[in-house]
Design a protein around this motif. Structure first.
Motif, PDB file in Angstrom:
ATOM      1  N   UNK A  44     -11.361  -3.208  -2.584  1.00 53.75           N
ATOM      2  CA  UNK A  44     -11.897  -3.562  -3.897  1.00 53.75           C
ATOM      3  C   UNK A  44     -11.241  -2.727  -4.977  1.00 53.75           C
ATOM      4  N   UNK A  45     -11.910  -2.579  -6.094  1.00 47.57           N
ATOM      5  CA  UNK A  45     -11.314  -1.909  -7.251  1.00 47.57           C
ATOM      6  C   UNK A  45     -11.078  -0.420  -7.040  1.00 47.57           C
ATOM      7  N   UNK A  46     -11.688   0.177  -5.998  1.00 52.01           N
ATOM      8  CA  UNK A  46     -11.517   1.610  -5.730  1.00 52.01           C
ATOM      9  C   UNK A  46     -10.314   1.888  -4.838  1.00 52.01           C
ATOM     10  N   UNK A  47      -9.513   0.864  -4.565  1.00 48.51           N
ATOM     11  CA  UNK A  47      -8.458   0.997  -3.556  1.00 48.51           C
ATOM     12  C   UNK A  47      -7.471   2.114  -3.870  1.00 48.51           C
ATOM     13  N   UNK A  88       3.975  -2.497  -5.222  1.00 49.96           N
ATOM     14  CA  UNK A  88       3.880  -1.241  -5.985  1.00 49.96           C
ATOM     15  C   UNK A  88       4.199  -1.373  -7.467  1.00 49.96           C
ATOM     16  N   UNK A  89       4.992  -2.374  -7.851  1.00 55.77           N
ATOM     17  CA  UNK A  89       5.397  -2.456  -9.255  1.00 55.77           C
ATOM     18  C   UNK A  89       4.491  -3.361 -10.084  1.00 55.77           C
ATOM     19  N   UNK A  90       3.475  -3.979  -9.452  1.00 52.00           N
ATOM     20  CA  UNK A  90       2.605  -4.899 -10.189  1.00 52.00           C
ATOM     21  C   UNK A  90       1.907  -4.251 -11.383  1.00 52.00           C
ATOM     22  N   UNK A  91       1.469  -2.976 -11.280  1.00 55.32           N
ATOM     23  CA  UNK A  91       0.855  -2.372 -12.479  1.00 55.32           C
ATOM     24  C   UNK A  91       1.784  -2.351 -13.687  1.00 55.32           C
ATOM     25  N   UNK A  92       3.077  -2.087 -13.460  1.00 59.01           N
ATOM     26  CA  UNK A  92       4.027  -2.059 -14.575  1.00 59.01           C
ATOM     27  C   UNK A  92       4.215  -3.453 -15.168  1.00 59.01           C
ATOM     28  N   UNK A  93       4.343  -4.460 -14.298  1.00 58.48           N
ATOM     29  CA  UNK A  93       4.494  -5.835 -14.778  1.00 58.48           C
ATOM     30  C   UNK A  93       3.234  -6.282 -15.520  1.00 58.48           C
ATOM     31  N   UNK A 153       4.214   2.314   7.390  1.00 57.74           N
ATOM     32  CA  UNK A 153       4.344   2.181   5.936  1.00 57.74           C
ATOM     33  C   UNK A 153       2.984   1.811   5.356  1.00 57.74           C
ATOM     34  N   UNK A 154       2.768   2.160   4.099  1.00 58.49           N
ATOM     35  CA  UNK A 154       1.510   1.845   3.418  1.00 58.49           C
ATOM     36  C   UNK A 154       1.765   1.639   1.942  1.00 58.49           C
ATOM     37  N   UNK A 155       1.279   0.513   1.435  1.00 58.22           N
ATOM     38  CA  UNK A 155       1.277   0.249  -0.007  1.00 58.22           C
ATOM     39  C   UNK A 155      -0.125  -0.255  -0.364  1.00 58.22           C
ATOM     40  N   UNK A 156      -0.362  -0.483  -1.635  1.00 58.74           N
ATOM     41  CA  UNK A 156      -1.641  -1.079  -2.031  1.00 58.74           C
ATOM     42  C   UNK A 156      -1.436  -1.987  -3.225  1.00 58.74           C
ATOM     43  N   UNK A 157      -2.311  -2.988  -3.326  1.00 56.97           N
ATOM     44  CA  UNK A 157      -2.305  -3.858  -4.503  1.00 56.97           C
ATOM     45  C   UNK A 157      -3.603  -3.628  -5.258  1.00 56.97           C
ATOM     46  N   UNK A 158      -4.103  -4.625  -5.959  1.00 58.03           N
ATOM     47  CA  UNK A 158      -5.287  -4.418  -6.790  1.00 58.03           C
ATOM     48  C   UNK A 158      -6.544  -4.166  -5.966  1.00 58.03           C
TER      49      UNK A 158
END
Length: 631
Positions: A67-70, A114-119, A23-28
């Motif tokens: 970093x920010x390019x993730x 995954x839902x942090x951008x929406x929040x 599995x793979x997800x990403x945060x900021x």
């Protein structure tokens, strides 16, 4: 500009290949892998990659910090993985090997990340609106305000549907059926029926099954429990349904059973759990409101370091959605982030090293804006005292914030950019105390870091000559006072600052120097043990008998050559003496394919020593003294 595809290809290779990724997800800032076997991942090789800030393992995840390019790297990796994740999940047994705590943190992180951008989007819109109203630029009764406000509310109200999608992917079920379950809990007719039942006093029921009078807008726990249950129902329905009619029976059985159980059992249980958490937080807020923000402010860097901070972020989100504000998690996190920025900026102001100064200042600014990984991994962890300073500053700032009952009314990455989320019904009072708490955290961390940080006793711009130590007759080390490291190759010595690779020139990996080799033979610079031979043969790790841990990295970016120009003569665990052959490199092939032969010689555990002297920038022969390290 970063080559995202190349970075993605290298990361997949070094985490053990496509088959090792379940599995793979990403945060900021991070790629968050679930690997079948963490031992197959080459952590050292990933950390040396250009574009990678660091690697950490925690919360059941293998985390690669970009970093920010993730997001761009994540998209390339997902494109390369294709449908491999589905195949891997079908036979995945890695979760069974994890502890219950690690599995819980992994589950929470995988669902919320995954839902942090929406929040964040919802929270920031709310913050901007609060700012506009506070300055009387917008009337909160105006139609324009009402429209933008319900746009912001959408991310919170429909949170169960967002969570349903990510939970389904984590639990291995159909995300669209999961979102339908979220829709059942939020359906306007159900909400109206609950309201009418509360008003009339007549209980809701589905036949003989009672339905709890609860609404699930903005809720967290009910939908997670429901989708977890649904994942089992869907599997059983698929297993026992006749093959010819599975297309109809599986979704029918899944939704019917899950919907009923969710309304009758799981929804109410989750609702009670969510309210219980909120009640517990409210109790703490009333009786020891200073405690949690102080603890969070102090220990949050350690949580970020291990990647387990996403295990507590949902508590803050749950507080906002149940009681309307968060007085603990977010405010404490704000103090911590600002303190990390202050500690890093102090290093930037005090250091005389140009590379460290640039990194510390840029990382410090990023941290006070809410993203702390560059400061944490690039400066604070590297020099240790800034880390301790940030923890002290975060705890003091958190204590102030807790004592004055600071609250945040929306979510967002805690930092200067999200301070408007602290504007509440009392005007600017809450915001002012939030700003004061942040300022205290910054000031304390900055001052303590500035006092404690000591520049190493070495001038990087003027390489010291070793006088008698470089005499041709010098062959023996002096273990009583220092550690001598000899040149592994014939060539020209250059300082690390001239190496065209930020991972080495910034001393993020360790201290040492570089050699531009004249021939391809590399020998052992010490008596010791071979700790690691990289799969691509381009680098060897050694540990000397007197404690120095060394990395010999032949060429820059030569990992991409897949071992073609290298012939290795040793293996991990071998004993070697100074001058024993380690490997041979085809320097012409390296140059012909567009790579540099410059070879960094790095002492990776220099933090345990006091000084290091480097041979001057001149020609050197293999076996001659290269580095002298003071204990």
């Amino acid at each position: 500009m970063m080559d995202y595809k190349k970075i993605a290809e290298e990361i997949i290779h070094h985490v053990g290949g496509k088959e090792n990724v379940s599995n793979l997800t990403h945060c900021a800032t991070r790629l968050r892998f679930n690997l079948k076997d963490n031992k197959k991942a080459d952590r050292s090789a990933i950390e040396q990659m250009i574009g990678v800030v660091g690697v950490t393992v925690g919360g059941g995840q293998y985390q690669v910090i970009i970093g920010s390019e993730v997001r761009h790297v994540y998209n390339e990796i997902m494109s390369l993985l294709g449908n491999q994740l589905e195949k891997n999940n079908d036979s995945n047994e890695s979760d069974e090997k994890k502890s219950i705590g690690a599995r819980f943190l992994d589950t929470i992180s995988s669902i919320f990340t995954p839902i942090l951008p929406a929040i964040t989007a919802s929270g920031m819109i709310k913050a901007v609106l609060a700012l506009l109203v506070a300055f009387h630029w917008v009337d909160n009764t105006a139609q324009a305000y009402q429209i933008i406000n319900f746009m912001a509310d959408a991310g919170f109200y429909f949170l169960p549907i967002l969570l349903a999608n990510s939970a389904a992917k984590k639990f291995g079920s159909n995300p669209y059926l999961a979102m339908m379950v979220g829709g059942i809990l939020l359906h306007p007719n159900f909400v109206s029926m609950v309201a009418a039942s509360i008003e009339s006093g007549e209980a809701l029921s589905l036949g003989f099954l009672p339905i709890y009078n609860a609404t699930y807008g903005s809720s967290v726990v009910p939908i997670i429990l429901s989708v977890w249950f649904m994942s089992y129902i869907e599997k059983y329905a698929d297993r026992y349904s006749p093959k010819m009619i599975k297309f109809f029976t599986v979704p029918l059985i899944t939704i019917l059973v899950t919907g009923i159980v969710s309304l009758v059992v799981l929804g109410p249980v989750g609702y009670i759990i969510g309210n219980g958490i909120a009640a517990g937080i409210t109790f703490l807020d009333l009786h020891v409101g200073w405690l949690v923000p102080m603890v969070i402010g102090g220990v949050f860097p350690l949580l970020v370091l291990t990647g387990t901070h996403y295990g507590i972020i949902p508590i803050g989100a749950n507080n906002i959605m149940t009681v309307g504000y968060d007085a603990m998690i977010g405010p404490g996190n704000l103090a911590s982030n600002i303190a990390q920025g202050g500690a890093s900026l102090a290093v930037g102001l005090k250091t005389k090293d140009r590379a460290i100064k640039e990194l510390a200042v840029s990382a410090g600014i990023t941290a006070v804006c809410g993203i702390t990984e560059p400061a944490l991994f690039g400066i604070n962890m590297r020099f240790k005292t800034p880390l301790y300073s940030s923890m002290i500053g975060g705890a003091v700032g958190g204590l102030f914030i807790g004592l004055f009952g600071v609250k945040r009314y929306a979510s967002g990455s805690p930092g200067l950019m999200t301070l408007p989320v602290y504007i509440g019904e009392d005007g600017f009072r809450n915001l002012i105390f939030a700003c004061l708490g942040a300022a205290i955290a910054f000031a304390v961390a900055f001052v303590v870091s500035f006092v404690l940080y000591k520049e190493k006793n070495i001038e990087k711009d003027t390489i010291e000559e070793l006088d008698t130590l470089l005499d041709d007759q010098y062959t023996e080390s002096n273990p009583a006072n220092s550690i001598s490291i000899f040149s592994p190759a014939d060539g020209k010595v250059i300082p690390l600052t001239e190496i065209k690779d930020a991972a080495f020139s910034s001393e993020a990996i360790g201290k040492g120097c570089g050699i531009i080799p004249e021939n391809g033979l590399f020998v052992s610079p010490v008596d010791g043990t071979v700790e690691m031979v990289f799969e691509t043969k381009h680098a060897i790790g050694l540990k000397s008998d007197n404690g120095a841990e060394l990395l010999i990295h032949v060429g820059l970016d030569t990992v991409k050559m897949g071992g073609k120009p290298f012939e290795v003569f040793v293996a991990s665990g071998d004993r070697v003496k100074k001058g024993d052959p380690l490997l041979k490199a085809d320097l012409e092939m390296i140059i012909d394919e567009g790579y540099e032969t410059t070879t960094p010689i790095i002492m990776t555990n220099f933090d345990g020593f006091s000084t290091i002297k480097t041979a001057p920038k001149q020609d050197i022969l293999a076996g001659k003294l290269l580095l002298e390290v003071g204990k």
